[in-house]
Each structure stands twice: as C-alpha cells, then as structure tokens.
Design an enzyme around this catalytic site. Structure first.
Site, mmCIF file in Angstrom:
data_model
loop_
_atom_site.group_PDB
_atom_site.id
_atom_site.type_symbol
_atom_site.label_atom_id
_atom_site.label_comp_id
_atom_site.label_asym_id
_atom_site.label_seq_id
_atom_site.Cartn_x
_atom_site.Cartn_y
_atom_site.Cartn_z
ATOM 1 N N CYS A 112 27.216 61.560 26.728
ATOM 2 C CA CYS A 112 26.849 62.050 28.047
ATOM 3 C C CYS A 112 27.615 61.333 29.085
ATOM 4 O O CYS A 112 27.683 61.902 30.061
ATOM 5 C CB CYS A 112 25.371 62.029 27.910
ATOM 6 S SG CYS A 112 24.463 62.828 26.668
ATOM 7 N N HIS A 254 23.786 62.401 35.399
ATOM 8 C CA HIS A 254 23.398 63.289 33.998
ATOM 9 C C HIS A 254 22.492 63.987 33.870
ATOM 10 O O HIS A 254 21.259 63.357 34.077
ATOM 11 C CB HIS A 254 23.932 62.376 32.781
ATOM 12 C CG HIS A 254 23.686 62.990 31.546
ATOM 13 N ND1 HIS A 254 24.202 64.463 31.128
ATOM 14 C CD2 HIS A 254 22.951 62.576 30.409
ATOM 15 C CE1 HIS A 254 23.960 64.469 29.793
ATOM 16 N NE2 HIS A 254 23.094 63.729 29.457
ATOM 17 N N ASN A 284 20.920 70.324 28.633
ATOM 18 C CA ASN A 284 21.742 69.073 28.754
ATOM 19 C C ASN A 284 23.046 69.447 27.935
ATOM 20 O O ASN A 284 23.015 69.723 26.843
ATOM 21 C CB ASN A 284 21.046 67.824 27.729
ATOM 22 C CG ASN A 284 21.777 66.756 27.648
ATOM 23 O OD1 ASN A 284 23.037 66.528 27.731
ATOM 24 N ND2 ASN A 284 21.278 65.449 27.174
HETATM 25 C C1 LIG Z 1 11.975 64.990 23.403
HETATM 26 C C2 LIG Z 1 11.108 65.050 24.560
HETATM 27 C C3 LIG Z 1 11.715 66.017 25.460
HETATM 28 C C4 LIG Z 1 9.705 64.630 24.246
HETATM 29 O O1 LIG Z 1 9.005 64.445 25.148
HETATM 30 P P1 LIG Z 1 7.857 63.471 25.060
HETATM 31 O O2 LIG Z 1 7.018 63.650 26.331
HETATM 32 O O3 LIG Z 1 8.444 62.049 24.747
HETATM 33 O O4 LIG Z 1 6.807 64.041 23.939
HETATM 34 P P2 LIG Z 1 6.262 63.476 22.723
HETATM 35 O O5 LIG Z 1 7.132 62.799 21.979
HETATM 36 O O6 LIG Z 1 5.197 62.383 23.339
HETATM 37 O O7 LIG Z 1 5.792 64.647 21.848
HETATM 38 C C5 LIG Z 1 4.423 65.117 22.090
HETATM 39 C C6 LIG Z 1 4.178 66.080 20.966
HETATM 40 O O8 LIG Z 1 4.743 67.268 21.488
HETATM 41 C C7 LIG Z 1 5.505 67.733 20.337
HETATM 42 N N1 LIG Z 1 6.414 68.466 20.332
HETATM 43 C C8 LIG Z 1 7.849 68.075 20.335
HETATM 44 N N2 LIG Z 1 8.575 69.089 20.523
HETATM 45 C C9 LIG Z 1 7.996 70.132 20.885
HETATM 46 C C10 LIG Z 1 8.350 71.561 21.173
HETATM 47 N N3 LIG Z 1 9.641 71.752 21.455
HETATM 48 N N4 LIG Z 1 7.417 72.355 21.678
HETATM 49 C C11 LIG Z 1 6.074 71.994 21.472
HETATM 50 N N5 LIG Z 1 5.646 70.734 21.101
HETATM 51 C C12 LIG Z 1 6.701 69.772 20.768
HETATM 52 C C13 LIG Z 1 5.518 66.590 19.266
HETATM 53 O O9 LIG Z 1 5.622 66.877 17.882
HETATM 54 C C14 LIG Z 1 4.189 65.818 19.779
HETATM 55 O O10 LIG Z 1 3.250 66.422 18.907
HETATM 56 P P3 LIG Z 1 1.864 65.476 18.734
HETATM 57 O O11 LIG Z 1 1.699 64.786 19.767
HETATM 58 O O12 LIG Z 1 0.991 66.069 17.924
HETATM 59 O O13 LIG Z 1 2.615 64.453 17.722
HETATM 60 C C15 LIG Z 1 11.766 63.544 25.239
HETATM 61 O O14 LIG Z 1 11.328 62.320 24.757
HETATM 62 C C16 LIG Z 1 13.146 63.369 25.870
HETATM 63 O O15 LIG Z 1 13.793 64.296 26.559
HETATM 64 N N6 LIG Z 1 13.842 62.533 24.928
HETATM 65 C C17 LIG Z 1 15.136 62.476 25.054
HETATM 66 C C18 LIG Z 1 15.812 61.632 26.036
HETATM 67 C C19 LIG Z 1 17.036 61.870 26.336
HETATM 68 O O16 LIG Z 1 17.560 62.696 26.463
HETATM 69 N N7 LIG Z 1 17.899 60.492 26.536
HETATM 70 C C20 LIG Z 1 19.125 60.397 26.919
HETATM 71 C C21 LIG Z 1 20.453 61.370 26.100
HETATM 72 S S1 LIG Z 1 21.350 61.259 27.070
#
Ligand SMILES: CC(C)(COP(=O)(O)OP(=O)(O)OC[C@H]1O[C@@H](n2cnc3c(N)ncnc32)[C@H](O)[C@@H]1OP(=O)(O)O)[C@@H](O)C(=O)NCCC(=O)NCCS
Length: 327
Positions: A112, A254, A284
């Site tokens: 990224c 980004h 993204n």
């Molecule tokens: C992936 C991301 C959106 C998840 O958000 P989050 O707030 O961390 O969510 P959590 O991991 O706490 O998950 C919460 C729940 O939602 C669920 N869940 C995950 N994806 C889901 C989706 N698309 N739809 C519905 N529920 C979803 C999970 O299974 C979890 O369920 P549980 O509580 O029953 O176990 C977030 O962590 C993220 O954007 N990470 C990427 C970071 C990134 O981009 N880094 C840099 C790269 S350049």
C-alpha cells in the site's frame, strides 16, 4: 534541484460492487461494512483486463495534463503488487501499451506504500541525473487477490490506478520531500503466500490451501500499528521540511479504513475536514489509493496553487512513508 509534479491522472473501472451486492453472496451487511470500514462500494476490473490496462488510462491522463507526449517520458516506475505478470514486469507492459519507447521501466513492490516508494525512487534517479521526465504510476487489481468467501477481508479491497509526471521544473507543485521505511521482521500480517518462488509451480495442493489469496493476520493489531506508522511518517515529512502540522492544508492518507484515517487525524490533532477521503466509493486499492485521491483532489479543486499537501501511507512489508508537496 526543484522537482515538481506537472500532471496527474487516474482511472477506476466502471463496474461498481456495492455492499448491498456483497450482502447477496456473503454473511454480511451494508451497515457492518460501512461502520467498521467507511466503505460503501468499490470498483472491479473486468475479467481479461490486466493492471497495465488501468494504468495506461491513468498514465495517458497524467501525460496529457502535463502537456507531454509518451515519447517525452524517459522513466516509468510502477508501484504494484498485482502486475499483469511477474516477468515481464507490470511496468514493461505499461511502457509498451503507452508507446513510451524512450523510457526505462520497472516495478516497485511496497504494497500500500507503493506509490510513495515509487515517487521516492523516481525523485532519486532524477536528482542523480539519470532521468529527466518520470511517469510515476501505481495500480492494482486487488479483487483478484482476495478470497471472496472470506468476509473479514474481501469487503475491503477494490481496483484502480493513479499516476503523476515528475520532472525538474521551476513551476508547479514542488515535491519538498519523500520518506520511506520498512520493517521486514513484522511483515507477515498482510501476506500473499502463493505466487512467489516458494510455491511455484502452482499445485493443486497450494490452490486447495488457498495460498494464492491475500491473507490478513491480526487485522485488529494491524489497525493500531497502521495509525502509529501513518502518523509518524506524516510528522517526519512535516518536520524535515521545517513546517508544523497546522501548516498542512490537506492530508491524503492511504485509504485502508476510515477508522485508521480518523485515528491518524486525532493523533496529528488535525480536523477530518483536512483529510481527503475516497474509501467510501473505492475501498482499499493498495498502492493506487494515494495517487487516485491526489488526482481527484486536483481535478475537483480541493488542491489549488499554494496548498501544502501531505501524503502518508502504510502497508504490507511492513512498509510506510510520506511526502510533502507545495502545490
Ligand atoms: C477487518 C476489519 C474491518 C474488522 O473490523 P474490527 O472492528 O476489527 O472487527 P472484529 O475483528 O472485531 O470483528 C467483529 C466481528 O465481526 C465479524 N465479521 C468480520 N467480517 C465481517 C463482515 N464482513 N460482515 C459481518 N461481520 C463480520 C467477525 O467474525 C467478528 O465476529 P465475532 O465477534 O462473532 O467473532 C478491521 O480490523 C480492518 O479494517 N483491518 C484491516 C486493517 C488494515 O487495513 N490495515 C492496513 C492494511 S494497508
């Protein structure tokens, strides 16, 4: 030497994939995706289209905006982790498609942060006297790297390309500085295990194991790490050039997650009004988000002459970096 950006361009595919479309194929909802990521929809490249095709359109727009011809370009640096092929490099395909017969071209792999790394490399080559007019491009087809059954990650990504023309110039936007960093020790959080020498030739086993898909490990941790690196890189660019963060008119980070952007803004004590956001409509697009946002901000009049613009990015590798530009 005063280096400047004399043209910008971008392109996203026409096909739109909304959160409501994803509701039909995944156990997810528009509400979950939007509140957790800020994404409403993303663009998807048509089957049979390679990334060089998206980059070609973005680059032609940047070359036209600079008032140049393809033959004027003597360097092409392409930030991508999704080249058409690994050999030839994505940039070689782009060079041929553009008809940039006087250019040398190569890829930069920095996930990224790919655009900022490419800008840094192109700046260094021009400053060293090797090249005069560079096309710095970044493009991705992330939709082909994700497992569309993995709801945690497939909802995040999209496709597109952005480009700028960089040259020595006494006019126009001045690139005041570029900064790049890596941390290989902690690079496994965003990983595409397959496709490299480790898993080549591709086997039934590697495909069955899904090694060709992009994997996000500890997505939550990566949210926190991202905010810190984004903010540190931003401050490095500002301080090196003798400015304060309050002097910056527009931050183009980004676009990985709106919560990362809000975290960065809080850490930098900067209002969100100064942060340019495209994640709602594109998701993204890895290396391409920064140059696409930069081009859109130029074309919609957000960036005007004299504005101080800060680019900052973080990604797999780990990689992070920044650039300060006086428009
Ligand atoms: C992936 C991301 C959106 C998840 O958000 P989050 O707030 O961390 O969510 P959590 O991991 O706490 O998950 C919460 C729940 O939602 C669920 N869940 C995950 N994806 C889901 C989706 N698309 N739809 C519905 N529920 C979803 C999970 O299974 C979890 O369920 P549980 O509580 O029953 O176990 C977030 O962590 C993220 O954007 N990470 C990427 C970071 C990134 O981009 N880094 C840099 C790269 S350049």
């Amino acid at each position: 030497m005063r280096l400047g950006i004399v043209g910008t361009g971008s392109y996203v595919p026409e096909k739109v994939l909304t959160n409501f479309d994803l509701e039909k194929i995944l156990d997810t909802s528009d509400e979950w995706i939007y509140t957790r990521t800020g994404i409403k929809e993303r663009r998807i490249a048509e089957p049979g289209t390679g990334v060089s095709e998206l980059c070609k359109v973005a680059s032609e727009r940047a070359i036209a905006a600079a008032g140049l011809q393809p033959s004027d370009i003597d360097l092409i640096v392409l930030g991508t982790i999704t080249p058409d092929t690994h050999c030839p490099a994505g940039a070689n395909w782009l060079e041929a498609k553009l008809g940039c017969d006087n250019a040398v071209s190569f890829d930069v792999t920095a996930a990224c942060t790919g655009f900022i790394f490419s800008l840094h490399v192109a700046s260094a080559l021009i400053r060293a006297g090797f090249n005069k007019k560079a096309l710095v491009c970044a493009g991705e087809i992330m939709s082909r790297t994700v497992n569309w059954k993995e709801r945690e990650s497939c909802i995040l990504w999209g496709d597109g390309a952005g480009a700028v023309i960089l040259t020595e110039t006494s006019q126009g936007a001045e690139v005041l500085s570029t900064h790049i960093h890596t941390d290989g020790k902690n690079g496994r959080e965003l990983l595409m295990p397959g496709g490299g020498s480790l898993t080549t030739p591709i086997s039934h086993e590697s495909v069955d194991k899904g090694l060709h898909f992009l994997k996000m490990i500890n997505a939550n941790t990566s949210l926190r790490t991202a905010v810190n690196h984004f903010a540190d890189a931003a401050m490095e660019a500002v301080r090196t050039s003798g400015y304060r963060i309050e002097d910056v008119d527009l931050i183009i980070p980004h676009q990985a997650n709106i919560r990362i952007m809000e975290g960065v803004a809080r850490k930098l004590k900067t209002p969100m009004e100064k942060v340019y956001v495209t994640i709602n409509k594109y998701g993204n697009i890895s290396s391409a988000t920064v140059p696409i946002a930069l081009d859109e901000a130029v074309r919609d009049g957000t960036i005007t002459k004299g504005k101080l613009v800060l680019l900052t990015a973080f990604g797999g590798g780990l990689t992070w970096g920044s650039s300060l530009i006086r428009w």
